[in-house]
Design a protein around this motif. Structure first.
Motif, PDB file in Angstrom:
ATOM      1  N   SER A 160       0.817  -1.218   0.000  1.00 43.60           N
ATOM      2  CA  SER A 160       0.000   0.000   0.000  1.00 43.60           C
ATOM      3  C   SER A 160       0.847   1.263   0.000  1.00 43.60           C
ATOM      4  CB  SER A 160      -0.913   0.015   1.234  1.00 43.60           C
ATOM      5  OG  SER A 160      -0.133  -0.063   2.415  1.00 43.60           O
ATOM      6  N   SER A 161       2.108   1.139  -0.335  1.00 44.36           N
ATOM      7  CA  SER A 161       3.004   2.294  -0.303  1.00 44.36           C
ATOM      8  C   SER A 161       2.496   3.449  -1.159  1.00 44.36           C
ATOM      9  CB  SER A 161       4.397   1.879  -0.774  1.00 44.36           C
ATOM     10  OG  SER A 161       5.268   2.971  -0.835  1.00 44.36           O
ATOM     11  N   ASN A 185       0.619   5.580   1.163  1.00 40.12           N
ATOM     12  CA  ASN A 185       1.208   5.754   2.498  1.00 40.12           C
ATOM     13  C   ASN A 185       1.726   7.157   2.767  1.00 40.12           C
ATOM     14  OD1 ASN A 185       0.700   3.200   3.352  1.00 40.12           O
ATOM     15  ND2 ASN A 185       2.825   2.524   3.427  1.00 40.12           N
ATOM     16  N   TYR A 191      -5.179  -2.745   6.277  1.00 42.67           N
ATOM     17  CA  TYR A 191      -5.155  -1.429   5.627  1.00 42.67           C
ATOM     18  C   TYR A 191      -4.117  -0.507   6.265  1.00 42.67           C
ATOM     19  CZ  TYR A 191      -8.984  -2.430   2.472  1.00 42.67           C
ATOM     20  OH  TYR A 191      -9.741  -2.960   1.446  1.00 42.67           O
ATOM     21  N   GLY A 192      -2.896  -1.029   6.373  1.00 46.20           N
ATOM     22  CA  GLY A 192      -1.781  -0.231   6.835  1.00 46.20           C
ATOM     23  C   GLY A 192      -1.654  -0.097   8.329  1.00 46.20           C
ATOM     24  N   LEU A 243      -3.677   4.915   6.593  1.00 43.34           N
ATOM     25  CA  LEU A 243      -3.080   5.284   5.315  1.00 43.34           C
ATOM     26  C   LEU A 243      -3.321   6.764   5.062  1.00 43.34           C
ATOM     27  CD1 LEU A 243      -4.161   2.217   3.129  1.00 43.34           C
ATOM     28  CD2 LEU A 243      -1.909   2.656   4.139  1.00 43.34           C
TER      29      LEU A 243
END
Length: 601
Positions: free
Chosen positions: A44-45, A48, A134-135, A327
């Protein structure tokens, strides 16, 4: 150390119709969800913000100064070449396995990467930090001699590799002297030699895609562009059910700081007509037939013929919208949304949008499973809703969240539903049903002509975007495509001129110019520009259409793709990526505008 840069949409999709991933310009895997496209983004970068070392898988080349990328011809298998200041270089080959094995398609929840030294004495560091929830947190790890387990949720992912596991765990830089192989997949022992198996997977995956492309019908012009869009459209399909998602991402804003951030990892019924049209042009029967099967499931499950705007790839109807607070969002521009509240909206165009593509099944002799009388009865239930709702207020195609009107596009789609059901009834020899549907279509037509036309009091006017108001939107250009009017219809010609005057911004088209729930739109909507191109062609303005089409293609990413939106002043892409609407726009416009093969042979 690689250069830190703001996230952008210069992204390269990989996938296998079960999972997908987006690779950035540095060769890093920055977006990927498991176990399917609408699952947890373990990579998910991309969303981020500044915390880009979480949710990423990249290879850092010591002293790196450049990177270049290209797909292996007619595949989604990606080659990224990294070069260092001293001339050392490595090649990264990314793919998700897909090929026939044991009589079925092998498409695991897996990402495969091969790193090859190609010059000098390259030294690399492997950064592999998947996240979960989700992060919310970086995945915990355990490891053995040749593998690392990442606990990304109820199930783990296992990295099997012939690289030194200790170097990866400790984040150390090491010299790479031979091809090195990585398989991140199900948490089970890797059977066979990693080197031989991963190489074999890549070769078989490459052969699968190149063979699939050979079966496509493509136009003479813009072949590479159409092939790339066709491959990517197939990557947007969840093969298990046949659903095709609107995009592979969530929450890429439509414009900077606009908060127009939506989760597009679902199947919008409004896309289906245009998608089937594109798949028909391509002759991509495998994708089309699975998609038609998904739509039949939706029709079968419709209560009283009621169709909602979108569903999950598994056909789930409740897609509650929440935000992923861990995020930060694309370039820090949150919120990051999970789910989409538009599923609750009333959008009456959905009835026509599902009837029109479903009609294909009654006429297409190529299909393994043609539609029958029972399917027609089910589809008639949807048509009855189109008839009942054609003059009722809804949120419209553009999903207004705070107002409802009787939208012209929805009414035209209701007309199209009745018109096409009459055609099917004729085909099936049901003269009485054909007469009923034709009468309903005629009645809706009269209503539209009476209510949607806005007379300017000077002998002219234009169709309005809704019955109640005279503002314009780009969907009015679809009245010709949907066969409601002919291209030379005087009312349409006046509407076309008004739409161009009010919504065209240079070479691009807005959805609408009026303020909505979030203010005035700031970017052009790419599919609307493709609708403009189609309308220009149908109006006999082919030179303009070709020029505009080539301009749109000049805005594609290095991977040859487009997102949802475009800043018409700077040319920067915005919105979720890659956008199915935009892929379909390229395919359909190329088919319309290209020279014929017979003209050039």
């Amino acid at each position: 150390m690689t250069e830190t840069r703001l996230p952008n949409l210069e992204l390269w999709p990989i996938g296998n119709c079960q999972v997908s991933g987006l690779i950035d310009q540095s060769g890093a895997l920055v977006w990927g969800c498991v176990p399917r496209v609408d699952g947890d983004p373990v990579f998910s970068s991309l969303l981020n913000g500044e915390q880009r070392d979480a949710g990423i898988w990249r290879f850092e080349l010591e002293g790196q100064v450049s990177a270049k990328q290209e797909y292996i011809r007619n595949t989604p298998n990606l080659v990224t070449t990294l070069e260092a200041k001293d001339g050392s270089a490595v090649e990264i080959l990314d793919f998700c396995p897909r090929y026939e094995r044991s009589g079925r398609m092998y498409r695991p929840v897996a990402y495969s990467r091969i790193v090859r030294p190609i010059s000098g004495n390259p030294r690399i560091r492997v950064i592999l930090n998947p996240v979960k929830d989700y992060g919310a947190q970086v995945a915990e790890t355990t490891h053995g001699t040749n593998h690392i387990r990442y606990l990304v949720g109820p199930q783990a992912l296992r990295l099997s590799t012939d690289a030194p596991v200790g170097y990866i765990v400790e984040g150390r830089t090491f010299r790479i002297e031979d091809d090195t192989h990585f398989f991140l997949g199900p948490d089970e022992p890797f059977v066979g030699n990693v080197r031989n198996e991963v190489r074999g997977m890549e070769q078989r995956t490459r052969k699968y895609w190149q063979s699939w492309v050979r079966g496509l019908h493509i136009p003479f012009e813009w072949q590479e562009e159409v092939i790339r869009c066709a491959i990517t459209l197939k990557l947007c399909q969840h093969e298990e059910t046949g659903a095709i998602v609107a995009a592979l991402t969530t929450s890429i804003p439509e414009a900077a700081h606009s908060e127009r951030n939506w989760d597009y990892r679902y199947c919008w019924i409004r896309d289906s007509y245009y998608t089937i049209q594109a798949l028909n042009r391509l002759g991509a029967l495998d994708v089309m037939e699975k998609y038609l099967g998904y739509l039949r499931n939706i029709v079968d499950g419709a209560r009283g013929g009621q169709i909602q705007p979108l569903y999950s790839v598994m056909g789930e109807s409740e897609l509650d919208e929440t935000t992923a607070s861990y995020l930060a969002g694309y370039r820090g521009m949150g919120p990051v949304r999970r789910g989409n509240a538009a599923y609750k909206q009333i959008q009456h165009d959905c009835y026509g949008q599902i009837v029109l593509p479903s009609v294909q099944s009654f006429f297409d002799k190529r299909l393994l499973r043609p539609a029958d009388d029972h399917d027609f009865e089910n589809l008639e239930q949807v048509g009855k809703m189109a008839w009942a709702m054609h003059d009722q207020p809804d949120a419209g195609l553009w999903e207004f969240r705070t107002r409802e009107e009787v939208h012209t596009y929805s009414a035209v789609m209701s007309w199209a539903a009745c018109d096409r059901l009459a055609n099917v009834a004729d085909h099936l020899g049901k003269a009485d049903r054909a007469a009923i549907w034709r009468e309903r279509a005629n009645s809706i037509r009269e209503k539209i002509e009476a209510e949607a036309w806005k007379d300017d009091g000077k002998g002219g006017g234009h169709y309005g975007a809704s019955f109640e108001s005279d503002y314009l939107d780009a969907s009015l250009l679809q009245m010709v495509e949907l066969r409601f009017v002919a291209p030379d219809n005087e009312r349409f010609q006046q509407t076309f001129a008004a739409v161009e005057e009010h919504l065209r911004r240079g070479d691009h088209m807005l959805r609408y110019a009026a303020e909505d729930d979030f203010g005035a739109p700031e970017t052009a909507f790419n599919v609307c520009t493709f609708w403009l191109i189609e309308a220009l062609h149908l109006a006999g303005r082919d030179d303009e259409a070709r020029t505009l089409f080539n301009t749109m293609l000049s805005h594609t990413t290095g991977s040859g793709l487009l997102s949802e939106d475009l800043d018409y002043e700077t040319g920067e892409l915005w919105g979720n990526f890659p956008q199915t609407y935009s892929l379909v726009g390229v395919i359909n416009c190329a088919g319309l505008l290209s020279k014929l093969w017979s003209d050039v042979r």
